[in-house]
Motif scaffolding. Structure first.
Motif, PDB file in Angstrom:
ATOM      1  N   ALA A 168       0.739  -1.256   0.079  1.00 52.13           N
ATOM      2  CA  ALA A 168       0.079   0.053   0.069  1.00 52.13           C
ATOM      3  C   ALA A 168       0.807   0.940   0.108  1.00 52.13           C
ATOM      4  O   ALA A 168       0.573   2.136  -0.906  1.00 52.13           O
ATOM      5  CB  ALA A 168      -0.864  -0.012   1.093  1.00 52.13           C
ATOM      6  N   ARG A 183       2.428   2.086  -3.342  1.00 46.94           N
ATOM      7  CA  ARG A 183       1.157   2.626  -4.222  1.00 46.94           C
ATOM      8  C   ARG A 183       0.446   3.987  -3.575  1.00 46.94           C
ATOM      9  O   ARG A 183      -0.610   4.450  -4.219  1.00 46.94           O
ATOM     10  CB  ARG A 183       0.150   1.628  -4.638  1.00 46.94           C
ATOM     11  N   LYS A 184       0.988   4.125  -2.813  1.00 48.05           N
ATOM     12  CA  LYS A 184       0.434   5.505  -1.985  1.00 48.05           C
ATOM     13  C   LYS A 184      -1.162   5.367  -1.508  1.00 48.05           C
ATOM     14  O   LYS A 184      -1.897   6.404  -2.056  1.00 48.05           O
ATOM     15  CB  LYS A 184       0.724   6.841  -2.909  1.00 48.05           C
ATOM     16  N   SER A 185      -1.286   4.393  -1.234  1.00 53.03           N
ATOM     17  CA  SER A 185      -2.866   4.085  -0.828  1.00 53.03           C
ATOM     18  C   SER A 185      -2.938   3.616   0.617  1.00 53.03           C
ATOM     19  O   SER A 185      -1.892   3.434   1.270  1.00 53.03           O
ATOM     20  CB  SER A 185      -3.346   2.996  -1.678  1.00 53.03           C
ATOM     21  N   HIS A 186      -4.243   3.624   0.935  1.00 54.57           N
ATOM     22  CA  HIS A 186      -4.330   3.319   2.295  1.00 54.57           C
ATOM     23  C   HIS A 186      -4.455   1.974   2.421  1.00 54.57           C
ATOM     24  O   HIS A 186      -4.989   1.148   1.762  1.00 54.57           O
ATOM     25  CB  HIS A 186      -5.739   3.891   2.994  1.00 54.57           C
ATOM     26  N   THR A 213      -7.874   0.160   2.180  1.00 51.29           N
ATOM     27  CA  THR A 213      -8.494   0.239   0.894  1.00 51.29           C
ATOM     28  C   THR A 213      -7.865  -0.708  -0.091  1.00 51.29           C
ATOM     29  O   THR A 213      -8.408  -1.448  -1.021  1.00 51.29           O
ATOM     30  CB  THR A 213      -8.096   1.692   0.281  1.00 51.29           C
ATOM     31  N   TRP A 214      -6.330  -0.650  -0.238  1.00 51.15           N
ATOM     32  CA  TRP A 214      -5.514  -1.552  -0.871  1.00 51.15           C
ATOM     33  C   TRP A 214      -5.853  -3.021  -0.525  1.00 51.15           C
ATOM     34  O   TRP A 214      -6.165  -3.784  -1.672  1.00 51.15           O
ATOM     35  CB  TRP A 214      -4.137  -1.226  -0.601  1.00 51.15           C
ATOM     36  N   SER A 265      -9.433  -4.046  -1.876  1.00 52.09           N
ATOM     37  CA  SER A 265      -9.476  -4.267  -3.297  1.00 52.09           C
ATOM     38  C   SER A 265      -8.852  -5.329  -3.963  1.00 52.09           C
ATOM     39  O   SER A 265      -9.265  -6.234  -4.528  1.00 52.09           O
ATOM     40  CB  SER A 265      -8.913  -2.932  -3.856  1.00 52.09           C
ATOM     41  N   ASN A 266      -7.609  -5.945  -3.127  1.00 52.55           N
ATOM     42  CA  ASN A 266      -6.751  -7.007  -3.493  1.00 52.55           C
ATOM     43  C   ASN A 266      -7.764  -8.240  -3.159  1.00 52.55           C
ATOM     44  O   ASN A 266      -7.513  -9.245  -3.771  1.00 52.55           O
ATOM     45  CB  ASN A 266      -5.683  -7.135  -2.839  1.00 52.55           C
ATOM     46  N   GLU A 310       2.663   8.936   4.094  1.00 45.38           N
ATOM     47  CA  GLU A 310       3.265   8.017   3.108  1.00 45.38           C
ATOM     48  C   GLU A 310       4.670   7.559   3.376  1.00 45.38           C
ATOM     49  O   GLU A 310       5.220   6.691   2.568  1.00 45.38           O
ATOM     50  CB  GLU A 310       3.860   9.285   1.899  1.00 45.38           C
TER      51      GLU A 310
END
Length: 835
Positions: free
Chosen positions: A90, A93-96, A99-100, A103-104, A472
């Motif tokens: 995460a 990919r600069k994602s939370h 969330t990441w 989605s996976n 980040e």
């Protein structure tokens, strides 16, 4: 041949039907024999590739076959969703992480369904769901109640790249198990689980797993637990204080010429305080703090140390010996201090030669106890670690060291109250605190008045907030979020601070197999009746890399849960299959190496069944599998052959009668029936050993034999009894292939018998009448080389077989008219002629 095998349409059709009908959902049923099949659940850190698929395809083939055997099969799936793998992905990919991860999970769930893996999706779990980690926290809280969880400050493994501590088991060759960054020791406070309290149980339990677990895994666990039997001995420090050491060689006490402490030992700096060695000792301690265990103790590591300036007294002979700090002594084994006997330990010998420390021989080889041992010690080139006679050992001289010698020394230590018998373990308590965000919160509140207080069961789970910004740089926001860490003390009601470290990801995976039996239970970790019925896991499938991580932790957790009455059986996994890796271009298939084969791409080009077939056919499960584009194309061609043959035979298959016995059939049809049942027998044995590659090979050979008689389109070989023999052969091939290629076989069977799903057919059993042969094909060799094949009656005597072979025209030609020197007959198989 594409017209015979439209895999896109038929695979989607059967996937949708299985999902709509919940074909693979099961329930607890004490009237049926259960079978719990489980693959190690995945980290949802990205898409699946074919390297991942092998594990799950192996498990699915077993599950589908066991259902056909009439078992009530539990085959669940879930997601090891917390921890560094998901969090690091995460961050990149600069994602939370929440969330990441979710989605996976959605994407990987789609891929599992795409490949037709027959999971009971009603039991799906994700370790990052509060309904799951509530019980992870409950287990920790119960360990705290029972005295198996505690907090302390100690040197811990620190990975700067991941920004967190690591358990010993997560340090591989001095590097982080996840990112390969060098690991260093840092002093930190954290939570530990007392796995060492179960060391003897964990060791003894391995003896009960010898029939079901690979010997390699059992050996790895035994070595990691590392039981050592010896003595604990106390040395008095000159000037005050004492140092306790553990030794497996109390028979060599008279040969101890120095002591060695780990640089992290609590006395390391104190011993040199205020004396001239203090500066040098401190510099050495600081230098060692930046080195990991591999750098200090590896085969190529130089033996280094520093003299503290202090001495200790040998408790048996009263001799003063110097106290050193040494890089090869580790704080996490024994007491972090050793008595060093250079004459009889190779590591101590090298250190003594390096720093000119005296060497004293106290064990002599048999028959060599009258030598000048002072001179012998001076000329030694390496240590003598074998058995022999004790010498230079006061009243113990003349004893056999491994027999009465050790026993008498220990008795003397206990009599004088300067030592005692002791069992030590290499295994260390498990540090589970992680300075990361994406993990289960530790259910503890720190109170200035009460100390650490566990959160009551009624207040579990402690929710990990997912609505806070995630930095980040990956640093945990929990440390700076008052809404999370401000909490009232459960004991006194005063202001407290919630624990902001989270749990090691292996906490979540150490008990998940106990959640599946009742995955939606809210009153307990799992319903007791469900646990009693389904556990232990009958067959566990996963990688050898988890031998001393997940597998050891899971055994520990299960034994703890057994001790408090949650589980009925101490061991979680009855049988273990460790599959090999998938290799491409000479390296393990992985995203980091850039050699992955996308799963969706293979499914779109060749279909799920062809992909599954290649993975199971290319190598035995326990061996590495070399990916081959040509191999999967071959698998696709075989699928088309099967489809073409069955579709071409349909008019002859529907409503066919049961076949006659071989004795009542023409020879060609009798041979087909025998081939069918020999294949059943072979595949049954292969599946029992999980040798799917040879099972597929057997069906391929059968297809060759059947099409050789009936034709590639099934239109030949008509005649009395032919349709019945053909129908039996086709039904057998489809049934035997179903666990491996479920979509196509199900579809083809539905065209033959639409009212009876293939998955409800019983796993075939060979008819003994069809296993006997009227004739045998015998290989004939001359000097070990194949020269001919002969067909003989099955009941022909060995002498007659020999004569038949010798009279074969090809053999007569090979021998050139000369009599053979020797003829060896292997009944039913071959004749070997020595010319």
């Amino acid at each position: 041949m594409a017209e015979y095998y439209d895999f896109r349409t038929l695979e989607e059709r059967w996937r949708n039907q299985w999902e709509a009908d919940k074909t693979f959902a099961v329930s607890t049923d004490p009237t049926r024999e259960k079978y719990y099949l489980l693959e190690m659940f995945p980290y949802p850190s990205g898409k699946l590739h074919v390297g991942h698929l092998r594990n799950y395809t192996i498990g699915d083939a077993i599950a589908r076959m066991k259902r056909m055997e009439g078992k009530n099969v539990l085959h669940p799936i879930g997601w090891d969703a917390f921890g560094m793998p998901a969090e690091n992905a995460a961050i990149q990919r600069k994602s939370h992480p929440a969330t990441w991860t979710m989605s996976n999970i959605d994407e990987m769930r789609r891929q599992f369904k795409l490949m037709g893996i027959s999971y009971d999706w009603d039991r799906e779990v994700a370790t990052c769901h509060p309904g799951y980690y509530r019980w992870t926290q409950w287990i920790f809280a119960r360990m705290l109640d029972e005295g198996y969880a505690y907090r302390k400050s100690s040197p811990v493994n620190w990975c700067e790249s991941c920004g967190t501590t690591l358990a010993n088991e997560q340090v591989v060759d001095g590097a982080c198990w996840r990112c390969d960054n060098t690991v260093v020791l840092q002093e930190r406070e954290g939570w530990f689980l007392k796995i060492t309290a179960f060391a003897e149980e964990l060791l003894d339990g391995l003896d009960g797993l010898t029939d079901g677990w690979p010997e390699r895994v059992l050996t790895m666990q035994r070595n990691w637990i590392g039981k050592s039997v010896g003595a604990e001995v106390t040395f008095q420090v000159e000037g005050g204080g004492e140092i306790t050491v553990f030794t497996t060689r109390p028979d060599t006490l008279y040969g101890a010429t120095f002591m060695a402490l780990a640089p992290e030992h609590p006395l390391a700096l104190k011993l040199a305080e205020g004396i001239e060695t203090e500066r040098e000792v401190k510099a050495f301690i600081d230098e060692m703090a930046g080195q990991d265990a591999e750098q200090r103790t590896g085969e190529k590591a130089e033996k280094r140390g520093v003299f503290t300036g202090r001495f200790a007294r040998n408790p048996l002979n009263g001799e003063l010996i110097p106290i050193w700090l040494a890089n090869f002594v580790l704080i996490d084994y024994g007491s972090g201090a050793i008595m060093s006997v250079p004459a009889h330990d190779e590591r101590d010998f090298a250190f003594a030669r390096q720093y000119d420390i005296p060497i004293r021989i106290v064990i002599a080889p048999e028959g060599g106890d009258d030598k000048d041992w002072l001179a012998e010690a001076e000329s030694m080139t390496d240590a003598f670690s074998g058995d022999g006679i004790m010498v230079n050992s006061g009243p113990f001289s003349g004893q056999e060291n491994r027999g009465m010698g050790i026993e008498r020394v220990v008795e003397e230590l206990e009599r004088r109250n300067i030592g005692k018998r002791q069992v030590n373990y290499r295994l260390r308590d498990w540090g589970i605190s992680r300075q990361r965000y994406w993990g289960s919160p530790i259910p503890v509140i720190h109170c200035p008045a009460c100390g650490p207080v566990r959160v009551p069961d009624a207040d579990l789970p402690v929710i990990l907030p997912t609505d806070i910004p995630f930095p980040e740089d990956g640093k945990s926001p929990l440390h700076t979020d008052p809404a999370f860490y401000e909490a009232a003390c459960p004991a006194c009601g005063g202001p407290g601070r919630r624990e902001t470290d989270t749990m090691d990801t292996f906490m979540c995976s150490s008990w998940y197999f106990n959640r599946y039996p009742s995955a939606r239970c809210e009153a307990a970790l799992a319903d007791k009746a469900d646990l009693d019925y389904w556990t232990p896991v009958d067959q566990y499938v996963g990688g050898i890399e988890h031998a001393i991580l997940h597998l050891l932790y899971a055994r520990f957790f299960n034994r703890f849960l057994h001790s408090i009455g949650v589980t009925s059986r101490p061991e979680p996994f009855a049988r273990l299959l460790t599959q090999g890796m998938v290799v491409k271009d000479g390296a393990k298939m992985s995203k980091s190496k850039g050699n992955v084969v996308p799963l969706d791409e293979m499914a779109a080009k060749y279909g799920a069944d062809a992909t599954r077939l290649f993975i199971l056919f290319a190598a035995p499960p326990e061996r590495d599998l070399e990916w081959s584009d040509a191999g999967i194309e071959g698998a696709s061609r075989f699928m088309n052959r099967i489809s073409r043959f069955v579709i071409g035979s349909l008019n002859r298959l529907k409503g066919a009668a049961a076949p006659a016995t071989p004795a009542d059939l023409p020879k060609e049809l009798a041979d087909i029936r025998r081939l069918t049942h020999r294949t059943i027998e072979r595949v049954r044995g292969d599946f029992g050993r999980f040798q799917f590659n040879t099972a597929v090979a057997a069906v391929m050979e059968m297809l060759n034999g059947v099409t050789g008689h009936f034709g590639a389109d099934g239109g030949q070989g008509e005649g009395t009894g032919g349709d019945a023999v053909l129908a039996e052969a086709v039904g057998t091939m489809l049934t035997l292939l179903y666990p491996i290629t479920p979509h196509l076989t199900t579809d083809l069977w539905s065209r033959i018998a639409p009212e009876a799903p293939l998955w409800d057919r019983p796993w075939p059993v060979a008819d003994p009448l069809c296993l006997t042969r009227d004739e045998l094909l015998i290989v004939v060799q001359v000097n070990g080389k194949l020269r001919s094949r002969i067909t003989v009656p099955a009941d022909m005597s060995e002498e007659a077989v020999k004569e038949t072979a010798l009279n074969d025209p090809k053999i007569v030609e090979s021998l050139g008219g000369k009599p053979p020197r020797k003829v060896i007959v292997v009944p039913g198989k071959l004749v070997n002629i020595v010319a």
